[in-house]
Design an enzyme around this catalytic site. Structure first.
Site, PDB file in Angstrom:
ATOM      1  N   ASP A   1     -16.460 -56.447 -40.870  1.00  0.00           N
ATOM      2  CA  ASP A   1     -17.168 -57.677 -41.209  1.00  0.00           C
ATOM      3  C   ASP A   1     -16.819 -58.818 -40.266  1.00  0.00           C
ATOM      4  O   ASP A   1     -17.640 -59.713 -40.038  1.00  0.00           O
ATOM      5  CB  ASP A   1     -16.831 -58.105 -42.650  1.00  0.00           C
ATOM      6  CG  ASP A   1     -17.713 -57.407 -43.672  1.00  0.00           C
ATOM      7  OD1 ASP A   1     -18.657 -56.711 -43.273  1.00  0.00           O
ATOM      8  OD2 ASP A   1     -17.450 -57.564 -44.877  1.00  0.00           O
TER       9      ASP A   1
ATOM     10  N   HIS B   1     -63.207 -41.877 -20.863  1.00  0.00           N
ATOM     11  CA  HIS B   1     -61.911 -41.396 -20.382  1.00  0.00           C
ATOM     12  C   HIS B   1     -62.117 -40.276 -19.356  1.00  0.00           C
ATOM     13  O   HIS B   1     -61.481 -40.242 -18.295  1.00  0.00           O
ATOM     14  CB  HIS B   1     -61.078 -40.857 -21.562  1.00  0.00           C
ATOM     15  CG  HIS B   1     -60.444 -41.920 -22.397  1.00  0.00           C
ATOM     16  ND1 HIS B   1     -61.159 -42.837 -23.120  1.00  0.00           N
ATOM     17  CD2 HIS B   1     -59.131 -42.204 -22.639  1.00  0.00           C
ATOM     18  CE1 HIS B   1     -60.343 -43.627 -23.770  1.00  0.00           C
ATOM     19  NE2 HIS B   1     -59.094 -43.283 -23.491  1.00  0.00           N
TER      20      HIS B   1
ATOM     21  N   HIS C   1     -19.831 -60.750 -52.711  1.00  0.00           N
ATOM     22  CA  HIS C   1     -20.942 -61.262 -51.906  1.00  0.00           C
ATOM     23  C   HIS C   1     -22.004 -61.907 -52.774  1.00  0.00           C
ATOM     24  O   HIS C   1     -22.522 -62.983 -52.470  1.00  0.00           O
ATOM     25  CB  HIS C   1     -21.597 -60.124 -51.110  1.00  0.00           C
ATOM     26  CG  HIS C   1     -20.999 -59.921 -49.756  1.00  0.00           C
ATOM     27  ND1 HIS C   1     -21.107 -60.844 -48.749  1.00  0.00           N
ATOM     28  CD2 HIS C   1     -20.303 -58.879 -49.236  1.00  0.00           C
ATOM     29  CE1 HIS C   1     -20.490 -60.381 -47.668  1.00  0.00           C
ATOM     30  NE2 HIS C   1     -19.997 -59.196 -47.943  1.00  0.00           N
TER      31      HIS C   1
ATOM     32  N   GLN D   1     -16.782 -56.238 -51.562  1.00  0.00           N
ATOM     33  CA  GLN D   1     -18.238 -56.136 -51.514  1.00  0.00           C
ATOM     34  C   GLN D   1     -18.877 -56.885 -52.676  1.00  0.00           C
ATOM     35  O   GLN D   1     -19.894 -57.576 -52.521  1.00  0.00           O
ATOM     36  CB  GLN D   1     -18.638 -54.660 -51.567  1.00  0.00           C
ATOM     37  CG  GLN D   1     -20.038 -54.390 -51.107  1.00  0.00           C
ATOM     38  CD  GLN D   1     -20.219 -54.782 -49.650  1.00  0.00           C
ATOM     39  OE1 GLN D   1     -19.364 -54.523 -48.821  1.00  0.00           O
ATOM     40  NE2 GLN D   1     -21.327 -55.407 -49.345  1.00  0.00           N
TER      41      GLN D   1
ATOM     42  N   GLU E   1     -25.165 -49.088 -46.965  1.00  0.00           N
ATOM     43  CA  GLU E   1     -24.954 -50.023 -45.850  1.00  0.00           C
ATOM     44  C   GLU E   1     -23.601 -49.767 -45.198  1.00  0.00           C
ATOM     45  O   GLU E   1     -23.506 -49.558 -43.992  1.00  0.00           O
ATOM     46  CB  GLU E   1     -25.033 -51.449 -46.395  1.00  0.00           C
ATOM     47  CG  GLU E   1     -24.764 -52.521 -45.367  1.00  0.00           C
ATOM     48  CD  GLU E   1     -24.694 -53.904 -45.985  1.00  0.00           C
ATOM     49  OE1 GLU E   1     -24.752 -54.884 -45.229  1.00  0.00           O
ATOM     50  OE2 GLU E   1     -24.558 -54.020 -47.225  1.00  0.00           O
ATOM     51  N   HIS E   2     -22.542 -49.809 -45.990  1.00  0.00           N
ATOM     52  CA  HIS E   2     -21.185 -49.520 -45.513  1.00  0.00           C
ATOM     53  C   HIS E   2     -20.724 -48.220 -46.166  1.00  0.00           C
ATOM     54  O   HIS E   2     -20.897 -48.037 -47.370  1.00  0.00           O
ATOM     55  CB  HIS E   2     -20.202 -50.628 -45.897  1.00  0.00           C
ATOM     56  CG  HIS E   2     -20.638 -52.005 -45.506  1.00  0.00           C
ATOM     57  ND1 HIS E   2     -21.354 -52.822 -46.359  1.00  0.00           N
ATOM     58  CD2 HIS E   2     -20.451 -52.707 -44.369  1.00  0.00           C
ATOM     59  CE1 HIS E   2     -21.591 -53.979 -45.755  1.00  0.00           C
ATOM     60  NE2 HIS E   2     -21.062 -53.929 -44.547  1.00  0.00           N
TER      61      HIS E   2
END
Length: 420
Positions: free
Chosen positions: A352, A411, A253, A250, A318-319
Site C-alpha cells: 500500500d 477492398h 478503509h 483492509q 484485489e489483494h
C-alpha cells in the site's frame, strides 16, 4: 467448504438511483461547465473557491505544514515506486521490422498516452500514497500532461497539505481542488478551467466509480473500482495475529470493505476470529472496521489447499496473501488477483505504501481480466506495417480472395490495383 464466519448479502436496491444521480451530474457539467463545478464543490465539500487550479504558492505552503520526516518517507516510497516502474517500462519493448512474409514488414511502437488525470480520494483520510501510485508510473511512461485532483478538506478551499506534497513529489503538472463525480465529468468533457484528458485513473467512492463507468469511451479509464478487499489463504502454520491485523487493515478503509480468510485449519480459523475481536477493542478506527468486518468479513474452512486456490480464483480478490508451505505451487495455481503477497512478512500494508508495487488494483472480480495500474496503463502498443513490391506478390492475391469472399468489392479492388 464450510463457513466459520459468513458475510451478510449486500443490498443493491439503490443502484438505479445512483446511476441516475451520476448521469444528472455529468449532464450538468457538460451543459454548465465551471458554474456547475462551483455548485457541487460547495454542496459536497463546503469548498467556495472559484480558481480551481492549485497555485505553486499553495503547494510551497503545504510543504511547511507537513512534518519533514513524513516528506522523507514519501520521497523514499516514491523512489521505490519509480524504480520498479522504470524496470517495468524497460520490459515493454518495441517490435521493429519483423518480416512475416517476403516483403511484408510488421512492428509496433510503444507510445505514451498524451494526458491523464490522477484522481486522489480525500474523503475519510488524506490518501497521499495514492498520488504517488498514480502519477509516478505516468511520469515514467512519458505522459506529457499529468493532472491530478482531490476533494478539499471539508469546509475549506484547500486539499490536505500531505496530498499536495505527494502530488508535487510525484511530478504532477496541474493540480485541481475538486473531487467526486463532477470531477470525473470535468476531466472527461472539459470546462472553462479544465482541459479534458485522455485517461482517468484512481479509486474513489461509488459516485466516482459510476462516473468513470458512464464517461468511459469519452475518456479512457483504468477500471471501475468497488470496495477494497483482501483474501488470505493460510495453512496451519499461519500467524493468527498477523492475519487478523491484515484483515482489519483492509476493513478500516470503508464499511463496504471485505476481509476473507480461507484456511485448511479449523483451529486457526477460530483463533483468527477471536484475534480480530481482540484487536478491534484497541483499534482507533474500530467504528468503521467493526461494521466492515461484521457485515462483510468471512472465514472459510476447506478440506484441501487446492480447494482454497479454486475459491480464491473464483473470488478474484484485489489483494491476495498466501501463508502456505509450498509457495511455488501456490503461485502456479493462483491466476486471479490484483497483487500477490507471498509469506507472512509480505503484509498488504507494505504494498500500500512503500515496497514499490502499485496499490491501485482491480476489485469486485475485475482481476479475472485486468491487472492493476502500472506504467503500462499509460502506454499504447501501436502496430505498423511496410510492404514492398515483393510483399504484394506474397499476400496481395490472398487479400483479394478474402475480400471477394466477404463481398467487400472495394477492398478487393484496392488489392487488385496493387497486384497490377
Amino acid at each position: 467448504m464450510n463457513y466459520i464466519k459468513q458475510s451478510i448479502p449486500r443490498d443493491f436496491s439503490q443502484q438505479e438511483e445512483l446511476v441516475n444521480n451520476v448521469r444528472n451530474i455529468i449532464n450538468n457539467i457538460i451543459e454548465n461547465k465551471d458554474e456547475a463545478l462551483f455548485q457541487y464543490n460547495i454542496k459536497f465539500d463546503g469548498n467556495n473557491r472559484t480558481d480551481l487550479r492549485v497555485s505553486r504558492a499553495e503547494i510551497e505552503e503545504a510543504y511547511k505544514l507537513v512534518e519533514p520526516s513524513l516528506i522523507q518517507d514519501m520521497e523514499k516510497a516514491a523512489d521505490n515506486i519509480r524504480r520498479f516502474a522504470e524496470v517495468q517500462k524497460n520490459s515493454i519493448g518495441a517490435v521493429d521490422h519483423f518480416e512475416v512474409n517476403q516483403g511484408v514488414f510488421l512492428g509496433h511502437k510503444i507510445i505514451p498516452i498524451n494526458s491523464c488525470c490522477c484522481y486522489v480520494p480525500g474523503g475519510g483520510y488524506p490518501l497521499y500514497s495514492t498520488a504517488l501510485m498514480l502519477a509516478i508510473p505516468a511520469k515514467v511512461a512519458g505522459v506529457k500532461r499529468i493532472a491530478a485532483c482531490s476533494p478539499t478538506m471539508k469546509g475549506t478551499e484547500a486539499i490536505h497539505p500531505s496530498t499536495l506534497v505527494a502530488m508535487d513529489i510525484a511530478g504532477v503538472d496541474e493540480i485541481y481542488a475538486l473531487g467526486g463525480a463532477h470531477a470525473i465529468a470535468a476531466f472527461s468533457y472539459g470546462t472553462e478551467q479544465i482541459k479534458p484528458v485522455d485517461i482517468i485513473v484512481g479509486p474513489g467512492n461509488q459516485y466516482v466509480a459510476e462516473a468513470k463507468r458512464q464517461c468511459y469511451g469519452q475518456v479512457g479509464i483504468d477500471f471501475v473500482a468497488g470496495p477494497s478487499e483482501v483474501l488470505i489463504i493460510s495453512e496451519s502454520m499461519g500467524n493468527a495475529e498477523f492475519i487478523a491485523a491484515d484483515i482489519l487493515a483492509q476493513s478500516e478503509h470503508d464499511v463496504q470493505a471485505k476481509g476473507i480468510l480461507v484456511t485448511t485449519d479449523e483451529g486457526l480459523g477460530k483463533q483468527v476470529l477471536r484475534e480480530v475481536d481482540n484487536q478491534l477493542a484497541t483499534l482507533e478506527t474500530q467504528e468503521k472496521a467493526r461494521i466492515a468486518w461484521e457485515n462483510n468479513g468471512e472465514i472459510i474452512l476447506v478440506d484441501t489447499i487446492e480447494e482454497a486456490y479454486e475459491i480464491s480464483n473464483e473470488i478474484a480478490p484485489e489483494h491476495l496473501e498466501i501463508h502456505v508451505s509450498d509457495e511455488t505451487k501456490a503461485m502456479e495455481s493462483l491466476t486471479n488477483y490484483g497483487s500477490l503477497f507471498i509469506g507472512e512478512n509480505a503484509a498488504e500494508v507494505f504494498g500500500d505504501y512503500v515496497s514499490g508495487t502499485n496499490h491501485t488494483l482491480p476489485t469486485v472480480r475485475a482481476s479475472r481480466y485486468t491487472g492493476g495500474v502500472y506504467v503500462g496503463t499509460f502506454l499504447k502498443t501501436c502496430t505498423y506495417q511496410k510492404i514492398d513490391p515483393s510483399g504484394i506478390s506474397s499476400i496481395g492475391q490472398i487479400a483479394y480472395n478474402m475480400a471477394i469472399g466477404e463481398g467487400l468489392y472495394g477492398h478487393a479492388n484496392a488489392a487488385k490495383k496493387r497486384l497490377k
